[in-house]
Write an enzyme that holds these catalytic residues in place. Sequence first.
Site, PDB file in Angstrom:
ATOM      1  N   GLY A 197      89.874  78.388 -63.565  1.00 54.53           N
ATOM      2  CA  GLY A 197      91.005  78.882 -62.792  1.00 54.53           C
ATOM      3  C   GLY A 197      91.122  80.386 -62.912  1.00 54.53           C
ATOM      4  O   GLY A 197      90.713  80.977 -63.924  1.00 54.53           O
ATOM      5  N   GLN A 239      94.902  88.492 -62.783  1.00 59.44           N
ATOM      6  CA  GLN A 239      93.740  88.694 -63.665  1.00 59.44           C
ATOM      7  C   GLN A 239      92.686  89.613 -63.068  1.00 59.44           C
ATOM      8  O   GLN A 239      91.779  90.054 -63.775  1.00 59.44           O
ATOM      9  CB  GLN A 239      93.101  87.352 -64.008  1.00 59.44           C
ATOM     10  CG  GLN A 239      93.959  86.488 -64.910  1.00 59.44           C
ATOM     11  CD  GLN A 239      93.258  85.186 -65.222  1.00 59.44           C
ATOM     12  OE1 GLN A 239      93.317  84.248 -64.448  1.00 59.44           O
ATOM     13  NE2 GLN A 239      92.565  85.134 -66.334  1.00 59.44           N
ATOM     14  N   CYS A 266      91.176  81.631 -72.193  1.00 58.48           N
ATOM     15  CA  CYS A 266      91.556  82.362 -70.984  1.00 58.48           C
ATOM     16  C   CYS A 266      90.505  83.435 -70.716  1.00 58.48           C
ATOM     17  O   CYS A 266      90.050  84.101 -71.655  1.00 58.48           O
ATOM     18  CB  CYS A 266      92.922  83.007 -71.203  1.00 58.48           C
ATOM     19  SG  CYS A 266      93.465  84.041 -69.829  1.00 58.48           S
ATOM     20  N   LEU A 267      90.152  83.618 -69.456  1.00 56.10           N
ATOM     21  CA  LEU A 267      89.171  84.654 -69.096  1.00 56.10           C
ATOM     22  C   LEU A 267      89.693  86.054 -69.438  1.00 56.10           C
ATOM     23  O   LEU A 267      88.915  86.993 -69.559  1.00 56.10           O
ATOM     24  CB  LEU A 267      88.837  84.569 -67.604  1.00 56.10           C
ATOM     25  CG  LEU A 267      88.084  83.306 -67.132  1.00 56.10           C
ATOM     26  CD1 LEU A 267      88.009  83.264 -65.616  1.00 56.10           C
ATOM     27  CD2 LEU A 267      86.689  83.244 -67.742  1.00 56.10           C
ATOM     28  N   HIS A 293      98.584  76.787 -66.951  1.00 59.64           N
ATOM     29  CA  HIS A 293      97.974  78.035 -67.414  1.00 59.64           C
ATOM     30  C   HIS A 293      97.968  79.084 -66.292  1.00 59.64           C
ATOM     31  O   HIS A 293      98.382  80.233 -66.493  1.00 59.64           O
ATOM     32  CB  HIS A 293      96.545  77.739 -67.890  1.00 59.64           C
ATOM     33  CG  HIS A 293      95.797  78.931 -68.390  1.00 59.64           C
ATOM     34  ND1 HIS A 293      95.381  79.047 -69.697  1.00 59.64           N
ATOM     35  CD2 HIS A 293      95.378  80.068 -67.763  1.00 59.64           C
ATOM     36  CE1 HIS A 293      94.753  80.205 -69.854  1.00 59.64           C
ATOM     37  NE2 HIS A 293      94.728  80.837 -68.691  1.00 59.64           N
ATOM     38  N   GLU A 294      97.509  78.677 -65.105  1.00 58.69           N
ATOM     39  CA  GLU A 294      97.366  79.646 -64.006  1.00 58.69           C
ATOM     40  C   GLU A 294      98.719  80.086 -63.449  1.00 58.69           C
ATOM     41  O   GLU A 294      98.910  81.262 -63.140  1.00 58.69           O
ATOM     42  CB  GLU A 294      96.502  79.060 -62.882  1.00 58.69           C
ATOM     43  CG  GLU A 294      95.077  78.716 -63.292  1.00 58.69           C
ATOM     44  CD  GLU A 294      94.350  79.842 -64.018  1.00 58.69           C
ATOM     45  OE1 GLU A 294      94.626  81.027 -63.750  1.00 58.69           O
ATOM     46  OE2 GLU A 294      93.514  79.520 -64.891  1.00 58.69           O
ATOM     47  N   HIS A 314     100.296  82.675 -65.521  1.00 57.76           N
ATOM     48  CA  HIS A 314      99.780  84.026 -65.271  1.00 57.76           C
ATOM     49  C   HIS A 314     100.643  84.748 -64.234  1.00 57.76           C
ATOM     50  O   HIS A 314     100.901  85.945 -64.357  1.00 57.76           O
ATOM     51  CB  HIS A 314      98.343  83.970 -64.742  1.00 57.76           C
ATOM     52  CG  HIS A 314      97.295  83.992 -65.823  1.00 57.76           C
ATOM     53  ND1 HIS A 314      97.204  84.998 -66.747  1.00 57.76           N
ATOM     54  CD2 HIS A 314      96.284  83.128 -66.104  1.00 57.76           C
ATOM     55  CE1 HIS A 314      96.185  84.757 -67.565  1.00 57.76           C
ATOM     56  NE2 HIS A 314      95.609  83.625 -67.203  1.00 57.76           N
TER      57      HIS A 314
HETATM   58 ZN    ZN Z   1      94.019  82.698 -68.119  1.00 58.30          ZN
END
Ligand code: ZN
Length: 209
Positions: free
Chosen positions: A59, A64, A121-122, A163-164, A167
């Site tokens: 995701g 991000q 998380c990225l 999670h997304e 963000h």
């Molecule tokens: Zn993330």
Amino acid sequence: MKSNQIDLKSLMKLKIVQAGDPILRQQARALTKEEIGSEEIQRIIKIMINTLKDAPGVGLAASQVGLPLQIVVIEDRPEFTKAIPEEELKKRERKPVPLHVLINPRITYVSSEHAHFFEGCLSVDRFIGIVPRALEVRVEAMNEWGEPITIEARGWYARILQHEINHLQGILCTDFTLPRSLMVVENYNKYWLGQPIEKIAEDLQINLV
Ligand code: ZN
């Protein structure tokens, strides 16, 4: 609409920003239906999909990649779970999720039940920790064509959605990571991979709340 002065026409993907970048703490703004149909937003969605596939990840939120807009792309590909034993996938309630786009999502927590699993998380590169998440959620959003959609999700997909959407509210998964559980992925693989979460919690003296 100006998008951080980035020349989107020449871009195929964007750099994923890391924790500490102020944009990850901003509330992303909703898009109008007209904006969703615009060439620029359609271009941003394509770039986000490319960026997600390239990372790779399950995701990605627009924040991000430096754009404070309420856009999320999600895809949990079958190849991501090939190395995970069937029993573990069952526990996580993880099944492949096809690529889809969420715009202006609103989340409702359907049950008070929670699941505890390691999550990364990225934008918090290399680190993972145990994050409690609601087991079931309902999400109302628009797709990339501005059409209303409703998603009822459980298990891992519900975790990805939480999670997304977090963000877009300026919240990172590390805000909920249980104390003492944060570790680098290399050490998770070296010391803890394949062990039940309850056993890991006991060994690390983590209270699963
Ligand atoms: Zn993330």
